[in-house]
Design an enzyme around this catalytic site. Structure first.
Site, PDB file in Angstrom:
ATOM      1  N   LYS A   1      70.695  54.951  31.711  1.00  0.00           N
ATOM      2  CA  LYS A   1      70.231  56.326  31.550  1.00  0.00           C
ATOM      3  C   LYS A   1      68.880  56.420  32.252  1.00  0.00           C
ATOM      4  CE  LYS A   1      68.136  59.857  29.262  1.00  0.00           C
ATOM      5  NZ  LYS A   1      66.687  60.192  29.340  1.00  0.00           N
TER       6      LYS A   1
ATOM      7  N   ARG B   1      57.116  55.499  20.748  1.00  0.00           N
ATOM      8  CA  ARG B   1      57.466  54.995  19.421  1.00  0.00           C
ATOM      9  C   ARG B   1      58.429  55.946  18.712  1.00  0.00           C
ATOM     10  NH1 ARG B   1      52.966  53.129  15.043  1.00  0.00           N
ATOM     11  NH2 ARG B   1      52.449  51.790  16.826  1.00  0.00           N
TER      12      ARG B   1
ATOM     13  N   GLU C   1      60.914  48.452  23.313  1.00  0.00           N
ATOM     14  CA  GLU C   1      59.470  48.326  23.515  1.00  0.00           C
ATOM     15  C   GLU C   1      58.889  49.713  23.355  1.00  0.00           C
ATOM     16  OE1 GLU C   1      56.304  47.905  27.052  1.00  0.00           O
ATOM     17  OE2 GLU C   1      58.126  46.715  27.317  1.00  0.00           O
TER      18      GLU C   1
ATOM     19  N   CYS D   1      51.841  49.914  29.452  1.00  0.00           N
ATOM     20  CA  CYS D   1      52.070  49.553  28.050  1.00  0.00           C
ATOM     21  C   CYS D   1      51.080  48.510  27.581  1.00  0.00           C
ATOM     22  CB  CYS D   1      53.499  49.062  27.857  1.00  0.00           C
ATOM     23  SG  CYS D   1      54.039  47.872  29.084  1.00  0.00           S
TER      24      CYS D   1
ATOM     25  N   GLU E   1      48.454  55.046  19.568  1.00  0.00           N
ATOM     26  CA  GLU E   1      48.337  54.959  21.021  1.00  0.00           C
ATOM     27  C   GLU E   1      48.040  56.323  21.650  1.00  0.00           C
ATOM     28  OE1 GLU E   1      50.938  52.876  24.539  1.00  0.00           O
ATOM     29  OE2 GLU E   1      51.973  54.336  23.270  1.00  0.00           O
TER      30      GLU E   1
END
Length: 525
Positions: free
Chosen positions: A178, A237, A257, A294, A386
């Site tokens: 995807k 997240r 992740e 990241c 974050e």
């Protein structure tokens, strides 16, 4: 409307529920052709086809799989100019210094490492216990793998070219990719090269399929379909946890992740010794790639006092003078703005930069924020969320006890860094802080900023929840990354001629095997 790669061929979507175009992040203008947003029929066709070829791909020889990877890597290199130009237009990432010089070679390097791991059979990890009559190894899932790529690496983590993709194919599982809607044309180019390599290497034509986008509700339904063998996801997240919930209900392994603030501890001696240089390095690390890594240093902990003040002043100068950074999309810009708003609401103060969007397209001013350690400890959950972009939070601690307490307050992260003085004056503090930080991070770093991930067999690009969905795996580094998409299978009292090649007593190829507790190099197929 562009075609999807489905059922082993490029063809028109069977159910289009909308269309979209890529957007130039620097201007905010739509560019390139229109791509289909697929409906449930496309997803069902892709899944059913992948299921149908899974057993055939699992039986395919490692030599053919390795041949595919090498053909694919060579094809990417042959199309490098077009790929770099397309990715630059869709992401605004620097073409010569980032895309051409770093990310594209990393991508082809990963593919060739996958070929090497396949040929050496290292990922199968054969274990033989002759006394008990048991033998075990890692083997294909015999099911498809869904790979959902992120926005920040159009090549190296692309759903149809990155490490998740390579790991799944190396384990001989078909991939349903995807694409990320931020770079659909880049993904299409890569998929065309991959499809040509699939056919040339003699793999099942539907070993690789590509859909550009679909409704999140359809994605959750797909994640919970028991016909899948596993899922690889890199992204936010919120998205990762939603997919994890759907996959968990169906018992499907998901390797997600998600988010990480990658705490960096600057110890007093290090700041006194080289504070100005560390300030420059910090700014460069935080703003590299517009902060969209990241492993970006999202929180930096440093001592209060004169040396710490000098570091803050030097870093603030760099941030204040920086031009607004181009982000991948308006969505990233809004997410960053929301994150900064939440940090300020939790008590963080802006010390440099405007901490707001600025300029045409998707741009944000590099910004530095600060909070006292006692305030961080009082509101640690809110202050360690974050903020994905060129923004970092400084936490000023009074003593080593506060620094240790802060290390213990962190959630799971991909990385944690500690800078210590070269004269040994920080060694006692280092030992305490590193001990508290070690269980919180996948990769513990000394005297280096966290931005960047080396492609190495020793790399752990993962970490404790919620940075990833499982601390025992890495998304970078062959052969370990392959284990995510493999099944551990044991054979009890099975004759030699009925065993997989890696577990037989002798055959033409050589591989490291654990035999009766001793690693040996043996001849196997």
């Amino acid at each position: 409307m562009e075609q999807v790669l489905i059922e082993g061929a490029w063809q028109s979507s069977s159910e289009i529920v909308g269309g979209f175009r890529a957007v130039d992040p620097a201007t905010g203008e739509a560019i390139g052709p229109e791509f289909p947003r697929s409906g449930g029929k496309d997803i069902e066709r892709a899944l059913a086809t992948a299921v149908a070829v899974a057993d055939e791909l699992a039986r395919t020889s490692p030599e053919r799989i390795a041949d595919f990877f090498e053909r694919y890597a060579s094809g990417i290199e042959a199309a490098a100019e077009e790929l770099v130009a397309t990715a630059h237009a869709e992401t605004a990432l620097p073409a010569p210094t980032r895309l051409a010089a770093v990310e594209l070679p990393r991508t082809t390097g990963q593919l060739r490492l996958a070929a090497q791991a396949v040929r050496e059979r290292a990922w199968t990890h054969p274990v033989i216990d002759t006394k008990a009559g048991l033998r075990a190894h890692y083997a294909p899932l015999h099911k498809p793998v869904l790979v959902m790529g992120p926005n920040n690496f159009p090549f190296a983590f692309n759903a149809v070219a990155g490490s998740d993709f390579a790991s799944a194919i190396a384990a001989r599982n078909p991939v349903i990719a995807k694409a990320h809607p931020s770079h659909p044309a880049t993904s299409q180019l890569l998929a065309r090269i991959a499809h040509e390599a699939v056919l040339a290497a003699g793999l099942p034509a539907a070993s690789v399929q590509l859909l550009y986008d679909f409704d999140p509700a359809l994605g959750l339904a797909l994640a919970g379909d028991r016909r899948l063998g596993a899922i690889g996801f890199t992204g936010s997240r919120g998205g990762g946890l939603a997919l994890k919930a759907a996959a968990d209900r169906a018992g499907i392994p998901i390797y997600a992740e998600m988010s990480s603030v990658n705490p960096v501890f600057l110890l007093p001696g290090a700041v006194r010794e080289r504070g100005e240089a560390l300030a420059q390095e910090f700014f460069a690390s935080c703003t590299m790639g517009s902060g969209q890594f990241c492993t970006n240093p999202g929180i930096v902990l440093l001592p209060a006092g004169e040396a710490g003040d000098a570091f803050v002043a030097a870093a603030a100068q760099h941030f204040a003078a920086a031009a607004p950074a181009v982000l991948f999309s308006q969505g990233v810009q809004q997410h960053l703005a929301n994150g900064v708003r939440d940090l300020r609401a939790a008590g963080a103060q802006v010390v440099a930069g405007s901490a707001e969007a600025s300029g045409p397209g998707a741009r944000y001013a590099p910004s530095l924020m600060s909070v006292a350690a006692e305030d961080f400890l009082a509101n640690a959950q809110a202050l360690q969320q974050e903020a994905f972009g060129p923004v970092s939070l400084l936490v000023r601690y009074d003593n080593a006890d506060q620094a240790v307490e802060a290390a213990r307050a962190f959630d799971g992260n991909l990385t944690g860094s500690v800078f210590a003085a070269g004269d040994g004056s920080d060694d006692a503090d280092y030992a305490r802080i590193a001990a508290a930080l070690r269980p919180k991070v996948g990769r513990l770093i000394n005297d280096k900023w966290p931005t960047g991930v080396a492609v190495s067999a020793a790399m752990q690009h993962g970490g404790p929840y919620p940075s990833t969905s499982h601390a025992g795996f890495t998304s970078v580094g062959m052969p370990a990354a392959i284990h995510r998409f493999a099944a551990l299978q044991a054979y009890d009292n099975v004759g030699d001629d009925r065993l997989p090649p890696e577990l037989r007593n002798a055959n033409p190829h050589r591989i490291q095997r654990l035999v009766d507790g001793v690693w040996t190099t043996a001849d196997i197929a």
